[in-house]
Design a protein around this motif. Sequence first.
Motif, PDB file in Angstrom:
ATOM      1  N   GLY A  88      -9.064   2.793  -3.169  1.00 38.73           N
ATOM      2  CA  GLY A  88      -7.878   3.604  -2.903  1.00 38.73           C
ATOM      3  C   GLY A  88      -8.080   5.037  -3.336  1.00 38.73           C
ATOM      4  O   GLY A  88      -8.903   5.325  -4.205  1.00 38.73           O
ATOM      5  N   TYR A  97       0.792  -1.235   0.000  1.00 35.00           N
ATOM      6  CA  TYR A  97       0.000   0.000   0.000  1.00 35.00           C
ATOM      7  C   TYR A  97       0.823   1.284   0.000  1.00 35.00           C
ATOM      8  O   TYR A  97       0.249   2.369  -0.030  1.00 35.00           O
ATOM      9  N   VAL A 147      -6.014   3.690   1.680  1.00 35.02           N
ATOM     10  CA  VAL A 147      -6.795   2.599   1.103  1.00 35.02           C
ATOM     11  C   VAL A 147      -7.776   2.134   2.173  1.00 35.02           C
ATOM     12  O   VAL A 147      -7.402   1.976   3.334  1.00 35.02           O
TER      13      VAL A 147
END
Length: 77
Positions: free
Chosen positions: A64, A47, A53
């Motif tokens: 996201g 991420y 997210v």
Amino acid sequence: MKTLILYSTVGCHLCEQALELISPSIQGQYQITEVDISDSDALVERYGTRIPVILREDTGSEIGWPFDLQQFIAFLR
């Protein structure tokens, strides 16, 4: 109550914006658990360039940044 996981990190202004955007629309329906990705190399790898997210724990689906309120509400359906 269903859970949403917000993947973020300390000092992420976009994460703060996302939280402010979604909080009013989920009251009483979802709880938010914030997860700091810097605590895990695997989460940073997954991420790191995508935060914030949001993960729906019930379905495993993710959204996201960037997203707006309409996109977020559609994500919850």
